[in-house]
Design an enzyme around this catalytic site. Structure first.
Site, PDB file in Angstrom:
ATOM      1  N   CYS A  27      31.121  36.818  44.623  1.00  0.00           N
ATOM      2  CA  CYS A  27      30.431  35.931  45.545  1.00  0.00           C
ATOM      3  C   CYS A  27      30.084  36.616  46.854  1.00  0.00           C
ATOM      4  CB  CYS A  27      31.294  34.712  45.884  1.00  0.00           C
ATOM      5  SG  CYS A  27      31.656  33.680  44.479  1.00  0.00           S
ATOM      6  N   ASN A 132      34.233  32.402  48.840  1.00  0.00           N
ATOM      7  CA  ASN A 132      34.380  33.691  48.172  1.00  0.00           C
ATOM      8  C   ASN A 132      35.859  33.978  48.005  1.00  0.00           C
ATOM      9  OD1 ASN A 132      34.116  37.130  49.290  1.00  0.00           O
ATOM     10  ND2 ASN A 132      34.058  36.352  47.201  1.00  0.00           N
ATOM     11  N   GLY A 133      36.274  34.247  46.781  1.00  0.00           N
ATOM     12  CA  GLY A 133      37.681  34.508  46.502  1.00  0.00           C
ATOM     13  C   GLY A 133      38.102  33.803  45.237  1.00  0.00           C
ATOM     14  N   CYS A 267      41.335  43.669  50.509  1.00  0.00           N
ATOM     15  CA  CYS A 267      41.052  44.275  49.202  1.00  0.00           C
ATOM     16  C   CYS A 267      40.568  45.713  49.378  1.00  0.00           C
ATOM     17  CB  CYS A 267      39.992  43.454  48.479  1.00  0.00           C
ATOM     18  SG  CYS A 267      39.363  44.223  46.969  1.00  0.00           S
ATOM     19  N   TYR A 273      33.967  50.149  46.201  1.00  0.00           N
ATOM     20  CA  TYR A 273      32.801  49.768  45.402  1.00  0.00           C
ATOM     21  C   TYR A 273      32.072  48.520  45.864  1.00  0.00           C
ATOM     22  CZ  TYR A 273      30.110  48.194  41.321  1.00  0.00           C
ATOM     23  OH  TYR A 273      29.122  47.748  40.503  1.00  0.00           O
ATOM     24  N   SER A 314      26.638  53.809  42.788  1.00  0.00           N
ATOM     25  CA  SER A 314      27.911  53.595  43.461  1.00  0.00           C
ATOM     26  C   SER A 314      28.723  54.873  43.619  1.00  0.00           C
ATOM     27  CB  SER A 314      28.731  52.543  42.707  1.00  0.00           C
ATOM     28  OG  SER A 314      28.884  52.920  41.349  1.00  0.00           O
ATOM     29  N   ASP A 377      32.831  55.673  40.593  1.00  0.00           N
ATOM     30  CA  ASP A 377      33.778  54.949  41.434  1.00  0.00           C
ATOM     31  C   ASP A 377      34.969  54.420  40.658  1.00  0.00           C
ATOM     32  OD1 ASP A 377      33.158  51.911  40.699  1.00  0.00           O
ATOM     33  OD2 ASP A 377      31.273  52.999  40.826  1.00  0.00           O
ATOM     34  N   CYS A 413      42.357  41.632  38.403  1.00  0.00           N
ATOM     35  CA  CYS A 413      42.351  41.012  39.727  1.00  0.00           C
ATOM     36  C   CYS A 413      42.283  39.502  39.563  1.00  0.00           C
ATOM     37  CB  CYS A 413      41.152  41.503  40.534  1.00  0.00           C
ATOM     38  SG  CYS A 413      40.978  40.666  42.126  1.00  0.00           S
ATOM     39  N   CYS A 470      45.470  45.074  49.621  1.00  0.00           N
ATOM     40  CA  CYS A 470      45.713  44.570  48.275  1.00  0.00           C
ATOM     41  C   CYS A 470      45.190  45.631  47.311  1.00  0.00           C
ATOM     42  CB  CYS A 470      44.993  43.245  48.029  1.00  0.00           C
ATOM     43  SG  CYS A 470      45.191  42.665  46.318  1.00  0.00           S
TER      44      CYS A 470
END
Length: 497
Positions: A27, A132-133, A267, A273, A314, A377, A413, A470
């Site tokens: 998100c 977001n999360g 995070c 990335y 990336s 990555d 995750c 994290c």
């Protein structure tokens, strides 16, 4: 966040040949207040955040004349929020927006009702929210709310926040949001709006990003600073972990800290990335951090070779860093087709089998006869890495060496990132040597977790007793217990691991 509350480790994790085998940030969120055409600013901001979610997007606005208005669509921002016909439906000087990437199914299997922002009508007026999360106790909350009479309209964990707010006895929307979010576990960065207020909140650990900017006489909130840049906003600061800001035209930015203080656990994969390389995280350029990761990787895992080539896009900054540190020339050995949309290929099995070649092509004249270091990555399931290796060898490379700008991804995750089930993560079932053999490359090396910490600014590496980030996807150490997943049978890391 935007994924269904049924586990991000769902069997329906995308298996399309166009999936580039990366972890997906699910998100991006944006909000703006005090601008004449807030919806247009929101559309621009979401366009800059498109890398965080490409499946769908939505914008909610408020004006005294039209009240709350909402448009939600599947697809890219550029395809949905650029026509005058659509934007005329979104008047006002206050707007929030959301782009999403879901974990399960395709557009045809995802209901428009799951697309954010979500809206609720409360006794003191309406409010919209974008998240977001990931709420790690969403299943338990949802069960309790349904038993008490709540009627859910979507399958998103984010809707729990709206229902918790509805049940709160807070005297205003910010108070109700505070009370609701105190019951939520996991990771959340939130932008919300009432008729007069723009609100931004980060969870106490600050897992997901949220930044504040000033645009003219107004303010903007966004997942990343690149979204402020596109609207010409001045970056003011990051919203602190556990902070709530309430922004009004009259009082400007008011800051509150409604949660119990906790040690920040941002995070670390945002540095590796997720975030755009032109964004700023923790006062530092993401591009410079990724270049530093490449330099650290070159120190830890040197190899004799002729060329350092990124897996675009990336892997590019890390490849540049590896080249600068090692002295091995940098070259664009793989060229990315910038114009292939995610839904470009559907017609025939023959076309689908071309897979990654539709997205990436090898620069054969450059590669032939060379010992090539490929810098990427991450390695998730390894499917794309194998295809890229085959393309490089088919082009006549003498050797192929993979260097990975993150530690092995061995754990899923649960904080807002699309991850396969643990058994589908290559590093969860194989050693580094076994992965090298599986990928069929001459050598394979990952940056160490200590090396990654050094690259992001922790000179002494990772303190195992008090990590700064994290890093659960690498270490298996979850800062917030994923209670819903444990109830479904997920096993946490044991002492032996």
């Amino acid at each position: 966040m935007s994924h269904p509350t049924s586990s991000r480790t769902d069997e329906n994790w995308r298996e399309t040949p166009f999936d580039d085998d990366k972890l997906k940030e699910e998100c991006g969120i944006f909000g703006v207040i005090g601008t004449t055409d807030a919806a247009n600013f929101a559309a621009l901001g979401l366009h800059a955040l498109q890398h965080r979610g490409q499946e769908a997007g939505g914008i909610v606005t408020y004006s005294p004349e039209a009240n709350f208005q909402s448009v939600r669509r599947f697809g890219y921002v550029r395809d949905n929020f650029t026509s005058a016909t659509v934007m005329e439906k979104l008047p006002g000087s206050l707007a929030i927006g959301h782009v999403r990437y879901s974990t399960a199914g395709s557009k045809g299997q995802t209901a428009i009702r799951d697309v954010q922002p979500f809206f609720g009508e409360f006794s003191m007026g309406g409010a919209a929210i974008a998240h977001n999360g990931n709420i790690t106790n969403a299943d338990a909350l949802r069960k309790e709310l349904v038993e008490r009479g709540s009627i859910f309209q979507s399958s998103s964990d984010s809707e729990c926040i709206i229902h918790l707010m509805a049940r709160s006895m807070g005297r205003n929307i910010p108070d109700r949001m505070e009370e609701a979010l105190r019951k939520v576990e996991g990771a959340f960065s939130v932008v919300a709006m009432t008729r007069t207020k723009l609100i931004g909140v980060r969870d106490p650990l600050g897992v997901r990003p949220l930044v504040l900017g000033r645009v003219g006489d107004g303010y903007a909130l966004a997942s990343e600073t690149c979204a402020l840049d596109i609207i010409g906003a001045e970056f003011l600061r990051e919203i602190e972990p556990g902070e709530m800001v309430v922004i009004t035209a009259e009082k400007g930015v008011e800051s509150h800290h409604p949660f119990r203080p906790a040690k920040s656990r941002f995070c670390i994969f945002e540095h590796v990335y997720f975030s755009r390389p032109d964004s700023i995280l923790g006062g530092r350029s993401v591009y410079e951090t990724r270049e530093a990761i490449g330099r650290e990787l070159a120190k830890e895992a040197p190899v004799d070779a002729d060329l350092v080539c990124p897996v675009p896009d990336s892997g590019t900054p890390a490849a540049i860093g590896y080249s600068l540190e090692s002295g091995i020339p940098y070259a664009m050995g793989i060229i990315r087709n910038q114009y292939m949309g995610r839904t470009f290929i559907e017609p025939t099995e023959q076309i689908r089998n071309m897979g990654v070649r539709l997205k990436l092509n090898v620069n054969r004249a450059l590669i032939r006869g060379k010992r090539v270091i490929l810098v990427d990555d991450s390695v998730v399931r390894g499917t794309t890495s194998r295809k890229i290796k085959e393309m490089i060898l088919d082009a006549g490379a003498a050797e192929v060496h993979f260097r990975i700008a993150s530690p092995p991804t061995a754990w899923p995750c649960f904080y807002g990132v699309d991850t396969p089930q643990r058994e589908k993560l290559l590093a969860a079932t194989m050693s580094e040597d076994e992965m090298r053999e599986h990928l069929g490359v001459d050598s394979l090396k990952f940056i160490s977790l200590d090396g990654l910490y050094r690259a992001v600014g922790e000179a002494k590496g990772r303190d195992p007793s008090s990590p700064q980030y994290c890093d659960a996807c690498f270490s298996g150490e979850y800062p917030v217990e994923p209670s819903d997943q444990i109830d479904k049978g997920f096993e946490l890391k044991t002492a032996a691991e």
